[in-house]
Design a protein around this motif. Sequence first.
Motif, PDB file in Angstrom:
ATOM      1  N   UNK A   1      41.838  21.276 -44.469  1.00  0.00           N
ATOM      2  CA  UNK A   1      43.286  21.521 -44.005  1.00  0.00           C
ATOM      3  C   UNK A   1      43.559  23.058 -43.617  1.00  0.00           C
ATOM      4  N   UNK A   2      42.846  23.855 -44.120  1.00  0.00           N
ATOM      5  CA  UNK A   2      43.387  25.203 -43.948  1.00  0.00           C
ATOM      6  C   UNK A   2      42.359  26.050 -42.902  1.00  0.00           C
ATOM      7  N   UNK A   3      41.273  25.387 -42.620  1.00  0.00           N
ATOM      8  CA  UNK A   3      40.263  26.046 -41.513  1.00  0.00           C
ATOM      9  C   UNK A   3      40.542  25.209 -40.178  1.00  0.00           C
ATOM     10  N   UNK A   4      40.767  26.178 -39.011  1.00  0.00           N
ATOM     11  CA  UNK A   4      41.034  25.638 -37.783  1.00  0.00           C
ATOM     12  C   UNK A   4      39.632  25.593 -37.027  1.00  0.00           C
ATOM     13  N   UNK A   5      38.845  24.439 -36.829  1.00  0.00           N
ATOM     14  CA  UNK A   5      37.581  24.447 -36.401  1.00  0.00           C
ATOM     15  C   UNK A   5      37.605  24.214 -34.762  1.00  0.00           C
ATOM     16  N   UNK A   6      36.595  24.816 -33.923  1.00  0.00           N
ATOM     17  CA  UNK A   6      36.942  24.877 -32.659  1.00  0.00           C
ATOM     18  C   UNK A   6      36.775  23.464 -31.783  1.00  0.00           C
TER      19      UNK A   6
END
Length: 539
Positions: free
Chosen positions: A213-218
């Motif tokens: 929920x908090x880590x934006x993956x590429x």
Amino acid sequence: MTLSDLYLTLLIGGTVLLASIAAARTAHRVGLPSLLLFLAVGVIAGEDGFGLKFDNAQLAQALGTAALGIILVEGGLTTQWSSVRRVLAPAAVLATVGVALSVVVTAVGAHYLLGMHWQLALLLGAIVSSTDAAAVFAVLRSLPLPKKLTSLVEAESGFNDAPTIILVLVFSTTASAADLPGPVPLIGNLLYQLAVGGTLGVLAGRLGSAALRHIALPATGLYPLATVGFGVIAFAAAGAVNASGIIAAYLSGVVLGNSDLPHRAATRSFAEGVGWLAQIGLFVMLGLLVDPSELPSAIIPALIVGLILLLAARPVSVVLCLLPFPVRWREQAFISWAGLRGAVPIVLTTFPIVEDVTGARNVLNIVFVLVVLFTLIQGPTLPAVAKRLGLARTGALREIQVETAPLDVLDADLLTVSIPKGSKLHGVAVFELRLPPPTVVTLIVRDGTTLVPDRNTVLRAGDELLLITTPQSREATERRLRAIGRRGKLARWLGEGGAPEEEPTESTESTESSKPSEPPEPSKLSKHSKPTHSTTQTE
């Protein structure tokens, strides 16, 4: 391995995979569980068929256990916690006390009717005592059953592998009945495996939920990989500390699947694909493991043990375990019949083979034949049994089918609604739907053509509607669609709120039987899934 060997291996593997997928489609069309045709593919490709030789029980045990972990991660991701939470207590009793009762009854029957040594009889009883998660997920989700009933059997199948594995390991490593550990060490080991495995599964699920929920993956495709990866970590971590990796995998999947994660539809689709791959690989490998020329001699013992299990051990364990719970006799009868066996018992037969237990190969043949025969008996007859017991809801999955795919950029959900014949949505104008804002009907597909509706467009049976809504308004939208599908445009005035239908209680069953049948459940939430999976209720 040379490049030529690699290409040949990939060619054979790809051919087997495609043959298995074709078998799954055939099984779905004729109403058979897919696992039977997957096993058949393995047997045909084996030594007595195309000549592929595979007799490494230790490798089969390792790969089979890993495949079961992946299957249970996928099963957890597609399980609704709101449904499982209500049946945790009876499922836990069935998965522990029920397994013990089944082992005892089956072992007594095998000892006295087949003349088996007590160690081998107990081993056989332990191997076949648990319901198989892959088989249960595949078959039950295609049936229009009360959600509580389906959730109970699914939860039991997800939890009972750990006690079964413990018993199989104990009976495989003891030379005689005198060497068996006492009840206190057994219960202590069981509690440790369940407690530690369950804790690690929940922790891994929560950690994965918070991270995703908090880590934006590429890339979007990384979210499904990461989600399944957390489930695999839970499975491996529990196994590394001698706890139940099966429980950890299932519970981590449940936590992740019921969290508000990005790209949920893509994650579930990916998990289903991985789950299918694990099932195909597992069943084909187990088909390769058996020698067809040895199976005919196992048919009579398999029939005897299977009948003991189906007509005595399973019913006794279900009735005794569910006495403290408000489960109707009809549901108990269905649960008894729905105790499907599949890959798990065949995988468990590799444990005594690896431990070089005398007669273990004969147990493998008996279990293999038992799984095939009784899957043929139980699987295809489950719809008829459910209908006979008054549990099936004919048409409940066809009234309105709603398909969801998150539009992550817009933070919106796309819903597709099919209106079949007999639905009271027929004849209702778009403005009379009074859908909660900001939900809108964006497109109607009618007789193969598309039209953009206005507020006065009248809906017809056979229409397919595309609606855009937000996650916050989606439940209210589905309730409104259910309400109108049941009672028409005056549903609100008639007191219809569109809540998901619950099965009748025992106290009201007799009075309701004299009333006209209620209209079928008008709104269901579905997803692109395996042919053996059913649409699930929006709750």
